[in-house]
Design an enzyme around this catalytic site. Structure first.
Site, PDB file in Angstrom:
ATOM      1  N   TRP A 197       0.411  -0.951   0.337  1.00 55.02           N
ATOM      2  CA  TRP A 197       0.120  -0.236   0.152  1.00 55.02           C
ATOM      3  C   TRP A 197       1.070   1.453  -0.055  1.00 55.02           C
ATOM      4  O   TRP A 197       1.637   1.298   0.742  1.00 55.02           O
ATOM      5  CB  TRP A 197      -1.064   0.028   1.354  1.00 55.02           C
ATOM      6  CG  TRP A 197      -1.668   0.976   1.200  1.00 55.02           C
ATOM      7  CD1 TRP A 197      -2.904   1.423   0.868  1.00 55.02           C
ATOM      8  CD2 TRP A 197      -1.602   2.631   1.989  1.00 55.02           C
ATOM      9  NE1 TRP A 197      -3.286   3.225   0.766  1.00 55.02           N
ATOM     10  CE2 TRP A 197      -2.329   3.401   1.651  1.00 55.02           C
ATOM     11  CE3 TRP A 197      -0.270   3.010   2.639  1.00 55.02           C
ATOM     12  CZ2 TRP A 197      -2.240   5.155   2.365  1.00 55.02           C
ATOM     13  CZ3 TRP A 197      -0.275   4.082   3.266  1.00 55.02           C
ATOM     14  CH2 TRP A 197      -1.769   5.346   3.279  1.00 55.02           C
ATOM     15  N   ASP A 362     -16.217  11.376  -2.405  1.00 59.61           N
ATOM     16  CA  ASP A 362     -15.437  10.240  -1.611  1.00 59.61           C
ATOM     17  C   ASP A 362     -16.495   9.153  -0.455  1.00 59.61           C
ATOM     18  O   ASP A 362     -17.489   9.737   0.019  1.00 59.61           O
ATOM     19  CB  ASP A 362     -14.066  10.287  -1.428  1.00 59.61           C
ATOM     20  CG  ASP A 362     -13.299   9.721  -2.018  1.00 59.61           C
ATOM     21  OD1 ASP A 362     -13.240   7.449  -0.502  1.00 59.61           O
ATOM     22  OD2 ASP A 362     -12.355   9.225  -2.834  1.00 59.61           O
ATOM     23  N   LYS A 472     -16.082   5.489  -8.357  1.00 56.45           N
ATOM     24  CA  LYS A 472     -14.770   5.523  -8.214  1.00 56.45           C
ATOM     25  C   LYS A 472     -15.406   4.010  -7.237  1.00 56.45           C
ATOM     26  O   LYS A 472     -16.028   3.857  -5.849  1.00 56.45           O
ATOM     27  CB  LYS A 472     -14.706   6.121  -6.721  1.00 56.45           C
ATOM     28  CG  LYS A 472     -13.225   5.644  -6.131  1.00 56.45           C
ATOM     29  CD  LYS A 472     -12.334   7.129  -5.642  1.00 56.45           C
ATOM     30  CE  LYS A 472     -11.468   6.522  -4.557  1.00 56.45           C
ATOM     31  NZ  LYS A 472     -10.556   7.254  -4.128  1.00 56.45           N
ATOM     32  N   TRP A 473     -14.783   2.101  -7.656  1.00 56.10           N
ATOM     33  CA  TRP A 473     -15.491   0.733  -7.499  1.00 56.10           C
ATOM     34  C   TRP A 473     -14.304   0.864  -6.971  1.00 56.10           C
ATOM     35  O   TRP A 473     -13.220   0.571  -6.504  1.00 56.10           O
ATOM     36  CB  TRP A 473     -15.394  -0.105  -8.211  1.00 56.10           C
ATOM     37  CG  TRP A 473     -16.138  -0.855  -7.878  1.00 56.10           C
ATOM     38  CD1 TRP A 473     -15.041  -1.879  -7.172  1.00 56.10           C
ATOM     39  CD2 TRP A 473     -16.807  -1.370  -7.903  1.00 56.10           C
ATOM     40  NE1 TRP A 473     -15.807  -3.476  -7.095  1.00 56.10           N
ATOM     41  CE2 TRP A 473     -17.099  -2.789  -8.123  1.00 56.10           C
ATOM     42  CE3 TRP A 473     -18.282  -1.165  -8.679  1.00 56.10           C
ATOM     43  CZ2 TRP A 473     -18.067  -4.208  -7.514  1.00 56.10           C
ATOM     44  CZ3 TRP A 473     -19.271  -2.359  -9.330  1.00 56.10           C
ATOM     45  CH2 TRP A 473     -19.309  -3.159  -8.628  1.00 56.10           C
ATOM     46  N   ASP A 474     -14.363   1.067  -4.800  1.00 59.95           N
ATOM     47  CA  ASP A 474     -13.171   0.834  -4.426  1.00 59.95           C
ATOM     48  C   ASP A 474     -12.973  -0.408  -3.731  1.00 59.95           C
ATOM     49  O   ASP A 474     -14.048  -1.618  -3.506  1.00 59.95           O
ATOM     50  CB  ASP A 474     -13.325   1.509  -3.004  1.00 59.95           C
ATOM     51  CG  ASP A 474     -11.635   1.991  -2.160  1.00 59.95           C
ATOM     52  OD1 ASP A 474     -10.766   1.054  -2.447  1.00 59.95           O
ATOM     53  OD2 ASP A 474     -11.472   2.826  -1.088  1.00 59.95           O
ATOM     54  N   MET A 475     -11.771  -1.176  -2.829  1.00 55.76           N
ATOM     55  CA  MET A 475     -11.386  -2.659  -2.409  1.00 55.76           C
ATOM     56  C   MET A 475     -10.276  -2.352  -1.327  1.00 55.76           C
ATOM     57  O   MET A 475      -9.670  -2.389  -2.316  1.00 55.76           O
ATOM     58  CB  MET A 475     -11.892  -3.553  -3.532  1.00 55.76           C
ATOM     59  CG  MET A 475     -11.740  -4.883  -2.878  1.00 55.76           C
ATOM     60  SD  MET A 475     -10.584  -5.897  -2.234  1.00 55.76           S
ATOM     61  CE  MET A 475     -11.070  -7.407  -2.108  1.00 55.76           C
ATOM     62  N   ASN A 476     -10.628  -2.806   0.063  1.00 51.58           N
ATOM     63  CA  ASN A 476      -9.862  -2.637   0.915  1.00 51.58           C
ATOM     64  C   ASN A 476      -8.969  -3.056   1.890  1.00 51.58           C
ATOM     65  O   ASN A 476      -8.506  -2.907   2.920  1.00 51.58           O
ATOM     66  CB  ASN A 476     -10.165  -0.858   2.017  1.00 51.58           C
ATOM     67  CG  ASN A 476     -10.095  -0.165   0.977  1.00 51.58           C
ATOM     68  OD1 ASN A 476      -9.132   1.113   0.492  1.00 51.58           O
ATOM     69  ND2 ASN A 476     -11.137   0.955   0.585  1.00 51.58           N
ATOM     70  N   CYS A 517      -9.878   0.622  -8.036  1.00 48.37           N
ATOM     71  CA  CYS A 517      -9.440   1.514  -6.764  1.00 48.37           C
ATOM     72  C   CYS A 517      -9.295   0.047  -5.743  1.00 48.37           C
ATOM     73  O   CYS A 517      -9.653  -0.444  -5.912  1.00 48.37           O
ATOM     74  CB  CYS A 517      -9.775   2.397  -5.875  1.00 48.37           C
ATOM     75  SG  CYS A 517      -9.188   3.209  -4.265  1.00 48.37           S
ATOM     76  N   ASP A 539      -2.576   5.776  -3.725  1.00 48.54           N
ATOM     77  CA  ASP A 539      -2.566   6.310  -2.121  1.00 48.54           C
ATOM     78  C   ASP A 539      -1.489   7.888  -1.873  1.00 48.54           C
ATOM     79  O   ASP A 539      -1.788   8.180  -1.071  1.00 48.54           O
ATOM     80  CB  ASP A 539      -3.609   6.066  -0.920  1.00 48.54           C
ATOM     81  CG  ASP A 539      -4.961   5.888  -0.982  1.00 48.54           C
ATOM     82  OD1 ASP A 539      -5.505   6.123  -1.846  1.00 48.54           O
ATOM     83  OD2 ASP A 539      -5.247   4.670  -0.476  1.00 48.54           O
TER      84      ASP A 539
END
Ligand code: DGJ
Length: 724
Positions: A197, A362, A472-476, A517, A539
């Site tokens: 990251w 966001d 914005k398609w995030d995956m954390n 993302c 990031d």
């Protein structure tokens, strides 16, 4: 062009500057012959005679798809177990089950010109032809079709395979690569990227010893640790601008593995496909499985030529559309979770005034999401944050002339959410075992159709009632405890579910754009790129750190998808203070975005922002659609110098940024590439001042005048144009 000679049973795949050849041998095996830049493809199969004579080596030939069966101890692309024998076995023979060898022989082929490609895009921008070669097991009911889609203009072949169970009993596939690549012997200098990251796409170039080298990921996204692409060449035989370089990239966003096998004989094979860890594919009777693709190619113009081919291919044959990427504003670093209608509207007004074209709100706009602790999964607009709903803000953003974008993380749920309280069984877990949380969240079980349906309905409810232009398609987080109703198939089912959702959304909302993302650049690959228009690269928005991240990214992926933001003077991730010029010069190398708190900037600084954005808009078509030349890479003199050139050579963009101040060392001028040598280019800066008029020949011989030296952070962007 794809050509088959029935007399020699030879297939030739002819790219504009490359050649790939294979043949069916006397036993019906499909054998790799050669691959390389024309006119002399390098991997001639007799170059190193197969060991053959030794009793320890049964398989010196290069099978196009090495399967575990009549093969040596080397790596294989396919391993299968036939749970039932084809004919009745005696009680004694039954002890030998399951039968675990695959013997494939040629049974036929077909060649198809310009077939519709598997993508959401309506039209394809480049010619292609597809070869399908069927191989059937001589004893067991398994057919494997090896597929080769040739894009001659790019010297790229997209390879995948389909497996069909033609018998009455299940077949267990225990290992499956999408394709195996045979590189010329000795091609053991390999370039890949690794990271974490905030430090994605760190370039590594190694000469591999004899043995196997693996990169991969064991989750349901591509991952930060490695990215599924490589470049390979013979050590000492390639540079940035010269020499044969082979490359490959997986079109898959799930658990993947690339294995580089460097054999004692000098042979180099690259296997790309499903990560075999915890892998299982049960082919039911009559069932066909189609793998994702392993895209591969060869360049005769070094690492730079390999990257340019991948970039052009991705623009022409992968991405959903070719429209210019808008200048984006994202409010994450300005407001984090402190969202309000007035706060976002104030930012939107300032963003519009400086020339932003897409305004993105966001994380934090929904459910009980006031921090990372809660709310994921509850995809309804929070009345606490937006008492009158989101549409008034969207209307205001549209009235300001910008598109509106919104953040989602559709694969996740916080335990503190209504969704989890209602459906605690909807997450990946092993019953009775702890559910490991990361960023206080759990992963939804996309193996369950009802989960996918629920998420689609939630997103659809918002999209059908709000004018949202961009997601914005995030995956954390990574997967732990991969327990699912689909069993081990979850490793593929999750990614298939994400793809299905994205495809369905794009189909229903054709004007919607998507960004991929995953905590920055954790989900970038040619599979997701069929469905998204751009990606969030990292990031880490520190411009000097970004130089290395973007350089590694550029090895495989084109600038038009590489979202790059200008953020605060004192960077939030590293604390480093950098001039606005450095921040813009580095961000303008991709799809420009702004992430600074515009409310904290004075009028003078906002004017500067506006001037840079106007400059970017003058040349963005060159950055987004041009050919990229890495004139100088960081490893050479601590500076990164790039040149983007339009295919017709009429315009170029030159960008230099210095990472390390090398006191007392001479940094030679970066000579330009790819220009029209006889034409005269006018070189202008941000203020539209012409700083020189030079011929392409001069620029390619001497570089840009005065650009031989600069301290760390020194940067410059120039626009070159042939003035008729
Ligand atoms: C991770 C992303 O990379 C950031 O840009 C931001 O969207 C946060 N998630 C929000 O939670």
């Amino acid at each position: 062009m794809i050509h088959y000679n029935p007399n020699t049973r030879t297939f030739n795949l002819l790219g504009s500057q490359s050649h790939y050849a294979m043949m069916v041998d006397g036993d019906g095996r499909l054998i790799h012959l050669a691959w390389g830049p024309t006119p002399n493809p390098l991997s001639g199969h007799n170059r190193f005679a197969p060991p053959g004579q030794s009793s320890f080596e049964f398989q010196g030939q290069r099978d196009e798809l090495p399967a575990y069966g009549p093969i040596s101890v080397h790596e294989v692309a396919l391993k299968a177990s036939f749970l039932k024998a084809p004919a009745a076995l005696s009680a004694g023979e039954a002890l030998y089950r399951p039968i675990r060898d695959v013997r494939l022989a040629y049974t036929g082929h077909e060649i198809e010109e310009n077939a519709q490609l598997p993508t959401s895009s309506s039209s394809f921008r480049t010619p292609h032809s597809t070869l399908r070669i069927s191989l059937t097991d001589s004893l067991q009911p398994l057919t494997v079709t090896l597929c080769y889609r040739l894009f001659p203009a790019h010297d790229i072949i997209e390879r995948w395979c389909t497996l069909t169970n033609t018998g009455p009993d299940p077949i267990r596939i225990e290992k499956l690569a999408f394709a195996a690549l045979h590189l010329p012997p000795g091609s053991n200098e390999v370039t890949t990227v690794h990271g974490a990251w905030g430090a994605e796409f760190t370039t590594q170039r190694h000469t591999l010893p004899v043995g196997s080298f693996n990169i991969g990921h064991r989750s349901v996204q591509t991952g930060h640790a490695f990215n599924p692409f490589f470049l390979a060449n013979r050590p000492g035989h390639a540079t940035e601008t010269s020499g044969p370089v082979y490359f490959g990239a997986l079109a898959f966003s799930g658990a993947w593995l690339l294995t580089f096998e460097h054999q004692h004989s000098g042979d180099m094979r690259v296997f790309g496909g499903y990560n075999p860890f915890d892998f299982e594919l049960i082919l039911q009777p009559g069932q066909t499985h189609t793998t994702p693709a392993f895209v591969c190619g060869v360049s005769g113009e070094g690492w730079g030529g390999a990257s340019r081919r991948l970039h052009a291919f991705t623009r022409d044959a992968v991405l959903p559309n070719a429209a210019p990427r808008p200048v984006l504003y994202n409010s994450w670093e300005a407001t984090y979770f402190a969202l309000s209608h007035e706060g976002q509207a104030a930012l939107a007004r300032k963003a519009a005034a400086i020339g932003v074209e897409l305004f993105v709100v966001d994380d934090g706009w929904f459910g009980g999401r006031r921090s990372p602790l809660s709310g994921l999964g509850d995809w309804t607009v929070s009345p606490e944050v937006f008492p009158n709903g989101l549409q008034p803000l969207i209307d205001e953003v549209h009235a300001l002339g910008m598109q509106f974008g919104l953040w989602f993380e559709p694969e996740m749920v916080n335990p503190d959410s209504d969704l989890y309280r209602q459906h605690p069984d909807w997450v990946l877990h092993f019953p009775g075992r702890p559910r490991t949380e990361a960023r206080m969240q759990l992963v939804l079980d996309y193996g369950r159709d009802e989960v996918i349906e629920y998420i689609f309905s939630a997103l659809d409810a918002l999209l059908s009632t709000h004018d949202i232009d961009f997601i914005k398609w995030d995956m954390n987080r990574n997967v732990t405890e991969p327990g699912s109703v689909t069993g081990k198939a979850i490793w593929r089912a999750h990614t298939a579910g994400v793809y299905r959702l994205m495809d369905r959304l794009r189909q229903k909302y054709p004007n919607l754009s998507l960004q991929s993302c995953s905590g920055g650049g954790g989900r970038v690959d040619l599979g997701i790129l069929r469905r998204v228009d751009q990606v969030w690269t990292s990031d880490n928005t520190d411009a000097l750190d970004r130089l290395g991240i973007q350089e590694g990214f550029s090895l495989a992926y084109p600038a038009r998808i590489m979202e790059a933001w200008v953020t605060h003077e004192k960077n939030h991730q590293t604390g480093r203070v950098l001039d606005l010029s450095t921040r813009f010069d580095v961000a303008m190398r991709g799809a420009l975005g702004i992430g600074s708190d515009l409310n904290a900037l004075g009028d003078e600084e906002l004017k500067e922002y506006a001037s840079y954005i106007a400059f970017y808009k003058r040349f963005r078509h060159v950055v987004q659609d041009g050919d990229l030349y890495r004139l100088e890479t960081l490893a050479e003199h601590g500076a990164s110098t790039l040149l983007y050139v339009l295919p017709d050579q009429s315009e170029a963009v030159y960008s230099v940024a210095v990472h390390d101040h090398l006191i007392g060392r001479h940094r030679p001028p970066a000579r330009l590439c790819g220009l029209n040598s006889t034409a005269v280019y006018t070189i202008t800066d941000r203020h539209e001042r012409a700083i020189a008029h030079l011929s392409g020949a001069d620029l390619m011989a001497q570089g840009i005048p005065g650009d031989t030296y600069g301290p760390a952070g020194y940067s410059r962007t120039l626009h070159l144009k042939i003035v008729k």
